[in-house]
Design an enzyme around this catalytic site. Structure first.
Site, mmCIF file in Angstrom:
data_model
loop_
_atom_site.group_PDB
_atom_site.id
_atom_site.type_symbol
_atom_site.label_atom_id
_atom_site.label_comp_id
_atom_site.label_asym_id
_atom_site.label_seq_id
_atom_site.Cartn_x
_atom_site.Cartn_y
_atom_site.Cartn_z
ATOM 1 C CG ASP A 4 36.843 41.895 -7.856
ATOM 2 O OD1 ASP A 4 36.257 41.601 -6.679
ATOM 3 O OD2 ASP A 4 36.754 42.706 -8.665
ATOM 4 C CG ASP A 34 35.063 38.201 -6.214
ATOM 5 O OD1 ASP A 34 33.557 38.748 -6.236
ATOM 6 O OD2 ASP A 34 35.671 38.027 -7.313
ATOM 7 C CB SER A 47 40.999 48.683 -16.349
ATOM 8 O OG SER A 47 39.817 47.772 -16.591
ATOM 9 C CG ASN A 48 41.172 42.809 -19.922
ATOM 10 O OD1 ASN A 48 42.097 42.500 -19.775
ATOM 11 N ND2 ASN A 48 39.991 42.308 -20.061
ATOM 12 C CG HIS A 85 34.080 39.354 -21.518
ATOM 13 N ND1 HIS A 85 35.111 40.429 -21.175
ATOM 14 C CD2 HIS A 85 33.305 39.286 -20.208
ATOM 15 C CE1 HIS A 85 35.045 40.742 -19.894
ATOM 16 N NE2 HIS A 85 34.019 40.361 -19.403
ATOM 17 C CG HIS A 114 34.530 38.256 -10.823
ATOM 18 N ND1 HIS A 114 34.798 39.340 -9.651
ATOM 19 C CD2 HIS A 114 34.287 39.452 -11.779
ATOM 20 C CE1 HIS A 114 34.563 40.400 -9.991
ATOM 21 N NE2 HIS A 114 34.490 40.602 -11.220
ATOM 22 C CG HIS A 125 34.142 41.837 -3.250
ATOM 23 N ND1 HIS A 125 35.392 41.586 -3.502
ATOM 24 C CD2 HIS A 125 34.169 42.878 -2.195
ATOM 25 C CE1 HIS A 125 36.172 42.389 -3.034
ATOM 26 N NE2 HIS A 125 35.479 43.037 -2.155
#
Length: 551
Positions: A159, A191, A229-230, A360, A364, A386
């Site tokens: 990614d 990706d 995870s960010n 946000h 990607h 992906h």
């Protein structure tokens, strides 16, 4: 000369569950090992992982598992796969730290080798040589892979996006990708997630500016939810909280674990005195408090969900709260996210969630960045990965626009065996691939039959019929007793219950006339006749379970 085989076991025709096998001669390298999340049809299923039958059959040839980054759709299946596969794992430091957490939870860390590598490192795995290349994504320590094989170079992007003003670290190493392109790239696997978006993906720095705007002058307690995870996003929240002299508490086990690992490895820097324990928030003025929580996808056990539905032990939501949802809903989660947002509004909270408010940005690449990747690497062959099938097709079209011969592009499916030589690429065969369902501690024990039954129960309910028969002549000794669940309420439907009993009596009489004496035959007769009667009467088809005792 042998041919290079590339076998996707997950990640094609879907979002998530990414796992790709590279095979040459007697050597196999696995890239990523992710999970997917269940849709509304998968009743009771917790997560979905790839079918690794092919890896089990060839476990002695696996030289290593190489991970591009630490998101669930790329590492989430590792604890399940490592029960069957004994192979070393290679990952960047943060990714390795997250994997260790997962393996520790499953009591598998002690017998798994994890080797930490950095962008620029090159290492051998059988006949393959792997090089890590730094890329930008929504989690730190993400890499693309340059995989040198006996017949040429393959680049697997993982990614990525091109962020020229990243919050942490440098922008993607486009110089190295350009160098490899000049040397000659046999194939590019890239990706496809955002291929339907024109233009460029926004920089993470845009979110930092929006946070500053929302924190400045706010006299309410601020609650922010984002992906655990960010790390870069969490760092931004802590930074802006410190700027406006607010203390920060964290709730949600995955968030707490992620922050701990990131701090230990030096990927987060928390100013002195900003973080506090959740137990301290009651003594802190609301306009000086920030809570970072899990729950951006409406998960039932997450921190935000528990706050919204009055299940959180320490935090109660009211009109003095500003809730910021700094994430977009993963496809399939829109309904659960909307439910949580509605409940927050019921509590009187101010909720800021509009996807157009710069809260946000995607991790990607959009079309222009995907074109840049193709321009830099100049691949002879192109394999989009992906993404859902339409995304793969659109990415193949984009490659054609960028000069890749249409005959040199392969849109594959999970299980396809893609064979490459120096001059040709084709789908030569297929192997077993698909979805394995994880339900609680069970892996793979929930199959299509169980799911069909669960769907049946959810939609039409169940009727249990209990009766006792004589072992001598199958005459009725006791019952029938009828119990329903999810179909009708017995006390309000006595006439229907009486009619069902009549159908059962008639079924038993028919069995005697037709000399049906085995229990399965009797059960089938009762089930068939009741099903027909109920559908004719109610237009519903509940699951019918006859339970017969013989004395």
């Amino acid at each position: 000369m042998a041919k290079l085989k590339i076998i996707p076991l997950g990640g094609l025709g879907e979002i998530g569950k990414n796992l790709t096998v590279y095979e040459y001669g007697q050597d196999i390298v696995v890239v990523d090992c992710g999970l997917g999340f269940p849709d509304e049809e998968l009743y009771g299923v917790d997560v979905v992982i790839p079918d690794i039958t092919y890896l089990r059959q060839n476990r002695d040839r696996i030289r290593g598992i190489v991970i591009t980054h630490g998101h669930e759709d790329h590492i989430g299946a590792i604890p399940y796969v490592m029960r069957d596969i004994d192979a070393p794992i290679y990952a960047t430091p943060l990714t390795a730290g997250i994997i260790e957490l997962k393996l520790e939870e499953h009591d598998l860390l002690y017998n798994t080798q994890i080797f930490t590598k950095h962008p620029g490192d090159r290492f051998k795995l059988g006949c393959f040589e792997i090089e890590f290349i730094h890329v930008n994504h929504s989690i730190a320590d993400s890499v693309a892979l340059a995989i040198r094989t006996p017949i040429g170079m393959v680049i697997h992007t993982g990614d990525f996006k091109i962020d020229v003003t990243p919050i942490q670290g440098e922008m993607m190493d486009i110089a190295r990708l350009g160098q490899l392109g000049k040397q000659g790239v046999l194939a590019l696997l890239a990706d496809s997630t955002n291929v339907e978006r024109p233009g460029h993906t926004d920089s993470e720095r845009k979110v930092a500016e929006k946070f500053d705007e929302l924190f400045k002058g706010c006299d309410k307690r601020i609650i922010v939810t984002t992906f655990a995870s960010n790390i870069q996003r969490i760092q931004q929240i802590i930074n802006v909280a410190a700027k406006y002299k607010r203390k920060v508490a964290v709730t949600g086990r995955s968030m707490e674990n992620m922050i701990r690992v990131a701090k230990e490895l030096g990927y987060m820097d928390t100013p002195e005195g900003v973080l506090m324990e959740l137990t301290q928030i009651k003594g802190q003025p609301k306009d000086r408090t920030v809570i970072i929580t899990t729950g951006s996808q409406g998960e039932a056990m997450s921190g935000l969900y528990r706050m919204a539905f009055n299940e959180h032990k320490q935090i109660t939501i009211d009109a003095n709260d500003r809730v910021i949802i700094s994430a977009s809903a993963i496809p399939g989660n829109e309904t659960t996210v909307s439910r949580v947002i509605d409940e927050l509004f019921h509590k009187g909270a101010e909720v800021i969630y509009d996807r157009h408010t710069d809260l946000h940005v995607s991790g990607h690449a959009s079309q222009e960045e995907q074109k840049m990747m193709l321009a830099l690497t100049k691949p002879r062959f192109f394999i989009p990965v992906h993404g859902e099938y339409r995304m793969l097709c659109k990415h193949a079209e984009l490659a054609h626009i960028m000069g890749v011969d249409a005959n040199h592009t392969v849109v594959a499916e999970n299980g396809s065996v893609i064979e490459l030589s120096r001059k040709t690429v084709k789908i030569a065969d297929s192997v077993q691939a698909g979805r394995v369902f994880v339900d609680g501690s069970g892996v793979g024990d929930v199959g299509s039959v169980v799911l069909r039954d669960r769907k049946h129960l959810a939609e039409d309910g169940m009727i249990a019929v209990a009766l006792t028969l004589s072992g001598q002549d199958n005459s009725l000794v006791g019952g029938p007793e009828i119990l329903t669940r999810g179909f009708i309420y017995e006390k309000d439907s006595e006439d229907l219950i009486d009619e069902m009993k009549r159908v059962i009596f008639e079924s038993l009489a028919a069995c005697r006339r037709q000399r049906i004496s085995d229990l399965n035959g009797v059960k089938n007769k009762i089930r068939t006749n009741l099903t027909g009667y109920l559908y004719k009467t109610t237009r519903r088809s509940p699951m019918i379970l006859p339970m017969i005792t013989v004395i």
